[in-house]
Design a protein around this motif. Structure first.
Motif, PDB file in Angstrom:
ATOM      1  N   HIS A 191      43.457   6.315 -23.871  1.00 38.77           N
ATOM      2  CA  HIS A 191      43.171   6.267 -22.448  1.00 38.77           C
ATOM      3  C   HIS A 191      42.047   7.275 -22.161  1.00 38.77           C
ATOM      4  O   HIS A 191      41.716   8.093 -23.023  1.00 38.77           O
ATOM      5  CB  HIS A 191      44.418   6.614 -21.645  1.00 38.77           C
ATOM      6  CG  HIS A 191      45.596   5.736 -21.964  1.00 38.77           C
ATOM      7  ND1 HIS A 191      46.889   6.047 -21.628  1.00 38.77           N
ATOM      8  CD2 HIS A 191      45.664   4.544 -22.617  1.00 38.77           C
ATOM      9  CE1 HIS A 191      47.707   5.093 -22.042  1.00 38.77           C
ATOM     10  NE2 HIS A 191      46.986   4.180 -22.657  1.00 38.77           N
ATOM     11  N   GLN A 219      35.956   1.121 -11.156  1.00 39.16           N
ATOM     12  CA  GLN A 219      37.272   0.739 -10.644  1.00 39.16           C
ATOM     13  C   GLN A 219      37.442  -0.781 -10.720  1.00 39.16           C
ATOM     14  O   GLN A 219      38.506  -1.285 -11.137  1.00 39.16           O
ATOM     15  CB  GLN A 219      37.443   1.218  -9.203  1.00 39.16           C
ATOM     16  CG  GLN A 219      38.847   1.051  -8.659  1.00 39.16           C
ATOM     17  CD  GLN A 219      39.038   1.743  -7.321  1.00 39.16           C
ATOM     18  OE1 GLN A 219      38.072   2.153  -6.676  1.00 39.16           O
ATOM     19  NE2 GLN A 219      40.273   1.903  -6.897  1.00 39.16           N
ATOM     20  N   ALA A 222      37.862  -1.814 -14.384  1.00 35.46           N
ATOM     21  CA  ALA A 222      39.233  -1.584 -14.847  1.00 35.46           C
ATOM     22  C   ALA A 222      40.141  -2.727 -14.397  1.00 35.46           C
ATOM     23  O   ALA A 222      40.996  -3.204 -15.158  1.00 35.46           O
ATOM     24  CB  ALA A 222      39.750  -0.253 -14.315  1.00 35.46           C
ATOM     25  N   ASP A 223      39.940  -3.197 -13.168  1.00 36.99           N
ATOM     26  CA  ASP A 223      40.729  -4.326 -12.678  1.00 36.99           C
ATOM     27  C   ASP A 223      40.382  -5.596 -13.455  1.00 36.99           C
ATOM     28  O   ASP A 223      41.269  -6.398 -13.782  1.00 36.99           O
ATOM     29  CB  ASP A 223      40.463  -4.517 -11.180  1.00 36.99           C
ATOM     30  CG  ASP A 223      41.306  -5.640 -10.589  1.00 36.99           C
ATOM     31  OD1 ASP A 223      42.540  -5.504 -10.570  1.00 36.99           O
ATOM     32  OD2 ASP A 223      40.717  -6.655 -10.158  1.00 36.99           O
ATOM     33  N   ARG A 226      42.052  -5.509 -16.659  1.00 36.82           N
ATOM     34  CA  ARG A 226      43.501  -5.356 -16.473  1.00 36.82           C
ATOM     35  C   ARG A 226      44.004  -4.001 -16.960  1.00 36.82           C
ATOM     36  O   ARG A 226      45.066  -3.887 -17.571  1.00 36.82           O
ATOM     37  CB  ARG A 226      44.259  -6.503 -17.150  1.00 36.82           C
ATOM     38  CG  ARG A 226      43.929  -7.868 -16.548  1.00 36.82           C
ATOM     39  CD  ARG A 226      44.739  -8.977 -17.164  1.00 36.82           C
ATOM     40  NE  ARG A 226      44.420 -10.267 -16.553  1.00 36.82           N
ATOM     41  CZ  ARG A 226      44.978 -11.423 -16.897  1.00 36.82           C
ATOM     42  NH1 ARG A 226      45.885 -11.443 -17.869  1.00 36.82           N
ATOM     43  NH2 ARG A 226      44.635 -12.540 -16.292  1.00 36.82           N
ATOM     44  N   TRP A 227      43.220  -2.975 -16.674  1.00 33.72           N
ATOM     45  CA  TRP A 227      43.627  -1.603 -16.946  1.00 33.72           C
ATOM     46  C   TRP A 227      44.234  -0.993 -15.676  1.00 33.72           C
ATOM     47  O   TRP A 227      44.097  -1.536 -14.580  1.00 33.72           O
ATOM     48  CB  TRP A 227      42.435  -0.758 -17.389  1.00 33.72           C
ATOM     49  CG  TRP A 227      41.785  -1.206 -18.666  1.00 33.72           C
ATOM     50  CD1 TRP A 227      42.344  -1.905 -19.695  1.00 33.72           C
ATOM     51  CD2 TRP A 227      40.414  -0.987 -19.044  1.00 33.72           C
ATOM     52  NE1 TRP A 227      41.432  -2.126 -20.690  1.00 33.72           N
ATOM     53  CE2 TRP A 227      40.237  -1.583 -20.329  1.00 33.72           C
ATOM     54  CE3 TRP A 227      39.332  -0.366 -18.453  1.00 33.72           C
ATOM     55  CZ2 TRP A 227      39.024  -1.544 -21.007  1.00 33.72           C
ATOM     56  CZ3 TRP A 227      38.111  -0.328 -19.125  1.00 33.72           C
ATOM     57  CH2 TRP A 227      37.969  -0.913 -20.388  1.00 33.72           C
ATOM     58  N   THR A 228      44.858   0.151 -15.855  1.00 32.67           N
ATOM     59  CA  THR A 228      45.395   0.907 -14.711  1.00 32.67           C
ATOM     60  C   THR A 228      44.406   2.004 -14.328  1.00 32.67           C
ATOM     61  O   THR A 228      43.969   2.775 -15.182  1.00 32.67           O
ATOM     62  CB  THR A 228      46.759   1.524 -15.061  1.00 32.67           C
ATOM     63  OG1 THR A 228      47.665   0.477 -15.422  1.00 32.67           O
ATOM     64  CG2 THR A 228      47.326   2.285 -13.871  1.00 32.67           C
ATOM     65  N   PHE A 229      44.047   2.071 -13.047  1.00 34.69           N
ATOM     66  CA  PHE A 229      43.032   3.003 -12.557  1.00 34.69           C
ATOM     67  C   PHE A 229      43.681   3.917 -11.524  1.00 34.69           C
ATOM     68  O   PHE A 229      43.960   3.504 -10.396  1.00 34.69           O
ATOM     69  CB  PHE A 229      41.876   2.216 -11.945  1.00 34.69           C
ATOM     70  CG  PHE A 229      40.650   3.031 -11.620  1.00 34.69           C
ATOM     71  CD1 PHE A 229      39.592   3.119 -12.517  1.00 34.69           C
ATOM     72  CD2 PHE A 229      40.541   3.686 -10.403  1.00 34.69           C
ATOM     73  CE1 PHE A 229      38.458   3.862 -12.215  1.00 34.69           C
ATOM     74  CE2 PHE A 229      39.419   4.421 -10.084  1.00 34.69           C
ATOM     75  CZ  PHE A 229      38.368   4.504 -10.985  1.00 34.69           C
ATOM     76  N   ASP A 230      43.970   5.165 -11.909  1.00 30.10           N
ATOM     77  CA  ASP A 230      44.615   6.136 -11.018  1.00 30.10           C
ATOM     78  C   ASP A 230      43.612   7.212 -10.632  1.00 30.10           C
ATOM     79  O   ASP A 230      43.104   7.950 -11.494  1.00 30.10           O
ATOM     80  CB  ASP A 230      45.825   6.784 -11.695  1.00 30.10           C
ATOM     81  CG  ASP A 230      46.932   5.782 -11.970  1.00 30.10           C
ATOM     82  OD1 ASP A 230      47.148   4.904 -11.119  1.00 30.10           O
ATOM     83  OD2 ASP A 230      47.576   5.879 -13.037  1.00 30.10           O
ATOM     84  N   ILE A 249      42.251   6.343 -16.514  1.00 33.75           N
ATOM     85  CA  ILE A 249      42.241   4.911 -16.797  1.00 33.75           C
ATOM     86  C   ILE A 249      43.048   4.670 -18.062  1.00 33.75           C
ATOM     87  O   ILE A 249      42.749   5.243 -19.121  1.00 33.75           O
ATOM     88  CB  ILE A 249      40.808   4.374 -16.982  1.00 33.75           C
ATOM     89  CG1 ILE A 249      39.925   4.785 -15.803  1.00 33.75           C
ATOM     90  CG2 ILE A 249      40.812   2.859 -17.117  1.00 33.75           C
ATOM     91  CD1 ILE A 249      38.469   4.391 -15.958  1.00 33.75           C
ATOM     92  N   SER A 250      44.038   3.818 -17.973  1.00 29.15           N
ATOM     93  CA  SER A 250      44.893   3.522 -19.128  1.00 29.15           C
ATOM     94  C   SER A 250      44.928   2.020 -19.362  1.00 29.15           C
ATOM     95  O   SER A 250      44.806   1.224 -18.435  1.00 29.15           O
ATOM     96  CB  SER A 250      46.312   4.055 -18.893  1.00 29.15           C
ATOM     97  OG  SER A 250      46.863   3.500 -17.713  1.00 29.15           O
ATOM     98  N   GLY A 251      45.080   1.657 -20.623  1.00 29.09           N
ATOM     99  CA  GLY A 251      45.113   0.252 -21.007  1.00 29.09           C
ATOM    100  C   GLY A 251      44.711   0.092 -22.465  1.00 29.09           C
ATOM    101  O   GLY A 251      44.675   1.058 -23.231  1.00 29.09           O
TER     102      GLY A 251
END
Length: 455
Positions: A191, A219, A222-223, A226-230, A249-251
């Motif tokens: 990540h 951002q 990432a969508d 299909r990653w997670t964007f915090d 960003i995780s995925g």
């Protein structure tokens, strides 16, 4: 149906349609999709698709000649040194497989051979698949020459369509093969923490606005992946822009795709508002991107005595707690001077935990950079050093062009790139392909150096 199967079916169809040198039109398949073969019929009378190989015509050398930037996997595949190395690996795979079928090896040797066989198996399979596909292409080319001479347009179109499908398949297989040859980077599956910071400008607020657009681009990307964007930190500018922001960003394979985004991004545009008529000219500004890999377990020891933790009131949008509670946290690592802050959460404790995680990632990045500098050869990677101060890309709004300076690649339609979808993904994949080719080239250079030293 796979391209290889379609090619065999087409050849069978052609054989069945021919009788005493004549073609029976009643047995022809419907006219295939038009592919503009007239423009491409050249050389020996058969069509050849345009590719980087056709335009670049680079001559790859593993001695003292300079490698040109415009390379592709297909061109590298054709090089004699690559073919020789792959033939050697293919023969080794056969030998290892034969040894595993004998009873003359002990358990330790068997485990070693099994590991080697598992590593070589996908390489040998891809190598043989490409060789087989190339033989099919050669047969189709000969068929195209014959059909063109007889002015059989319908069958020629079918043959050209099959050849085009095979060429695309070979390109995909070549890239897959080189990905197998080069070991994966240690942090590719990690990540990341991505930071954006506005730079200086010759006038106006284009840097802050551009920084906001870039952060939104990542951002959206990432969508798209299909990653997670915090969002960890977000410091807006006064007039709708952005001074600084950070996100976790995780995925799957996040760092692999974003590792070449770190550096200085330059923007050239005419500000839309806020300037007098005499200032309505092209302005140049910059913003920087930092990409920090963050493995799931970051083992970085931090002595609490080395940390200075400050709290302050959060700024910007966020509800009634903003500017009323000391929920924002800033942590400074005294030995290195690294500072991080987080104000996204309403809870001070949550902000502290996020800030500590970011600080660990930054300290870990220093360890990584030291390792990379030690492992890097005297010849720098074609893609650059990944230094954060390096200007890597220019976004020219007046020319509607994005230029990546490391690979001399131009992408048109800036809005499509900034949307963070297909256009950006294409650019990032082009960077990855060039990096893979460079890694294979260096890999082969090292092999030749070892062979030369041993002789």
């Amino acid at each position: 149906m796979k391209p290889f199967q379609r090619a065999c079916l087409f050849k069978s169809l052609l054989a069945n349609c021919c009788c005493h040198g004549q073609l029976h039109s009643c047995l022809l398949l419907p006219v295939a999709k038009k592919i503009g073969y007239v423009v491409g019929l050249q050389n020996c009378g058969f069509w050849r698709p345009e590719s980087l190989l056709d335009t670049a015509r680079f001559a790859l050398s593993f001695s003292n000649q300079h490698r040109k930037k415009h390379q592709d996997s297909r061109a590298l595949w054709k090089h004699e040194a690559v073919q020789k190395h792959l033939e050697t690996l293919s023969k080794e795979y056969e030998q290892v497989s034969n040894l595993l079928n004998t009873d003359s090896i002990n358990d330790i040797e068997q485990r070693t051979l099994r590991r080697r066989c598992a590593n070589l198996s996908p390489i040998a399979a891809a190598f043989q698949e490409i060789k087989w596909a190339e033989r099919e292409v050669q047969e189709l080319e000969a068929m195209c020459r014959e059909l063109d001479g007889r002015d059989e347009k319908q069958l020629l179109e079918l043959a050209l369509e099959e050849k085009e499908a095979l060429d695309k398949k070979i390109n995909v297989l070549c890239r897959k093969l080189f990905q197998l040859l080069v070991p994966k980077e240690k942090y590719d599956r990690s990540h990341v923490i991505l930071e954006v910071t506005a730079g200086r400008t010759t006038g106006g607020d284009i840097c802050q606005q551009f920084t906001k657009e870039m952060f939104e681009m990542y951002q959206n990307y990432a969508d798209y992946k299909r990653w997670t964007f915090d969002i960890v930190n977000y410091t807006p500018a006064e007039i709708g822009g952005l001074h600084h922001a950070a996100a976790h960003i995780s995925g799957d394979d996040v760092y692999r795709h974003l590792k070449y985004e770190g550096g200085t991004h330059r923007v050239q545009r005419i500000p839309e508002t806020g300037l007098s008529s005499r200032m309505q000219r092209i302005h140049t500004g910059t913003m920087s991107v930092i990409v920090l890999p963050q493995p799931e377990e970051v083992d970085v020891k931090m002595d609490p005595k080395d940390l200075r933790i400050d709290t302050f009131r959060a700024k910007g949008a966020g509800g009634q707690h903003v500017n009323k509670t000391d929920s924002a946290v800033r942590i400074v690592h005294l030995p290195t001077g690294l500072a991080v802050e987080c104000q996204q959460e309403r809870s001070q404790q949550l902000n502290k935990e996020r800030a500590l995680r970011t600080l660990r990632a930054k300290l870990y990045q220093q360890i990584i950079e030291k390792q990379i500098s030690q492992e890097q050869s005297t010849r720098k990677l074609q893609l650059g050093t990944r230094a954060q101060s390096e200007r890597i890309r220019t976004y020219n709004f007046t020319q509607d062009r994005v230029t990546d300076h490391r690979i001399s690649y131009d992408a048109r339609n800036i809005k499509e790139v900034l949307s963070g979808k297909e256009a950006l993904d294409k650019l990032i994949n082009r960077l990855l392909e060039f990096a893979e080719i460079e890694a294979v080239t260096e890999y082969l250079e090292n092999l030749q150096a070892l062979e030369g030293g041993g002789s």
